[in-house]
Design an enzyme around this catalytic site. Structure first.
Site, PDB file in Angstrom:
ATOM      1  N   HIS A  97      37.208  88.261  65.449  1.00  0.00           N
ATOM      2  CA  HIS A  97      36.893  88.605  66.836  1.00  0.00           C
ATOM      3  C   HIS A  97      36.145  87.468  67.504  1.00  0.00           C
ATOM      4  O   HIS A  97      35.512  86.637  66.853  1.00  0.00           O
ATOM      5  CB  HIS A  97      36.108  89.906  66.940  1.00  0.00           C
ATOM      6  CG  HIS A  97      34.780  89.900  66.247  1.00  0.00           C
ATOM      7  ND1 HIS A  97      34.647  89.969  64.874  1.00  0.00           N
ATOM      8  CD2 HIS A  97      33.523  89.839  66.743  1.00  0.00           C
ATOM      9  CE1 HIS A  97      33.368  89.965  64.553  1.00  0.00           C
ATOM     10  NE2 HIS A  97      32.660  89.870  65.675  1.00  0.00           N
ATOM     11  N   HIS A  99      33.572  86.652  70.881  1.00  0.00           N
ATOM     12  CA  HIS A  99      32.686  87.188  71.898  1.00  0.00           C
ATOM     13  C   HIS A  99      32.807  86.341  73.163  1.00  0.00           C
ATOM     14  O   HIS A  99      32.774  85.111  73.094  1.00  0.00           O
ATOM     15  CB  HIS A  99      31.218  87.121  71.441  1.00  0.00           C
ATOM     16  CG  HIS A  99      30.918  87.988  70.266  1.00  0.00           C
ATOM     17  ND1 HIS A  99      30.351  89.235  70.395  1.00  0.00           N
ATOM     18  CD2 HIS A  99      31.091  87.790  68.940  1.00  0.00           C
ATOM     19  CE1 HIS A  99      30.182  89.762  69.201  1.00  0.00           C
ATOM     20  NE2 HIS A  99      30.633  88.902  68.296  1.00  0.00           N
TER      21      HIS A  99
END
Length: 131
Positions: A97, A99
């Protein structure tokens, strides 16, 4: 089971910012700054070191598009794009992932500190990286 996989499967509710066949972007529940968004592939892969090129490319295209949208629409002064890879680097969820952290001022809740390290022989470093 992976918490991000549970979010992707709809087992855990989320605030979806963007979704297509391969990528999901959601608001981070911690909201380090207003608009803090997480972009992840829909299939499980631990991190960028284990991901194939197609997965990274689809995620980064989404990061690129959403970062511009988020900065513009929140009137942020800029943003940080962050990926932590493995626990030593701060990865707390073992699902790739990224951010997107909008930045409003140097005094907001997001701080990165780069300490000065010992001098390095850059020729030796380059030789090591190149193998």
């Amino acid at each position: 089971m992976c918490i991000f996989c549970d979010i992707i499967e709809g087992k855990i509710p989320s605030k979806k910012v963007y979704e297509d066949d391969s990528v999901l972007a959601i608001l981070d529940i911690s909201q380090v700054t207003y608009g803090h968004t997480i972009v992840m592939p829909k299939h499980h892969v631990k991190n960028i070191l284990e991901a194939d090129e197609e997965t990274v490319t689809s995620c980064m295209k989404t990061v690129h598009s959403l970062a511009r949208q988020i900065v513009t629409n929140t009137k942020a002064a800029g943003c940080n794009i962050l990926n932590n890879c493995n626990e030593v680097a701060g990865q707390s969820v073992d699902h790739l992932h990224f951010h997107i952290i909008p930045r409003y001022s140097a005094d907001d809740a997001c701080h990165f500190v780069f300490e000065e390290s010992a001098p390095q022989d850059l020729d030796e470093v380059l030789k090591t990286i190149r193998g």
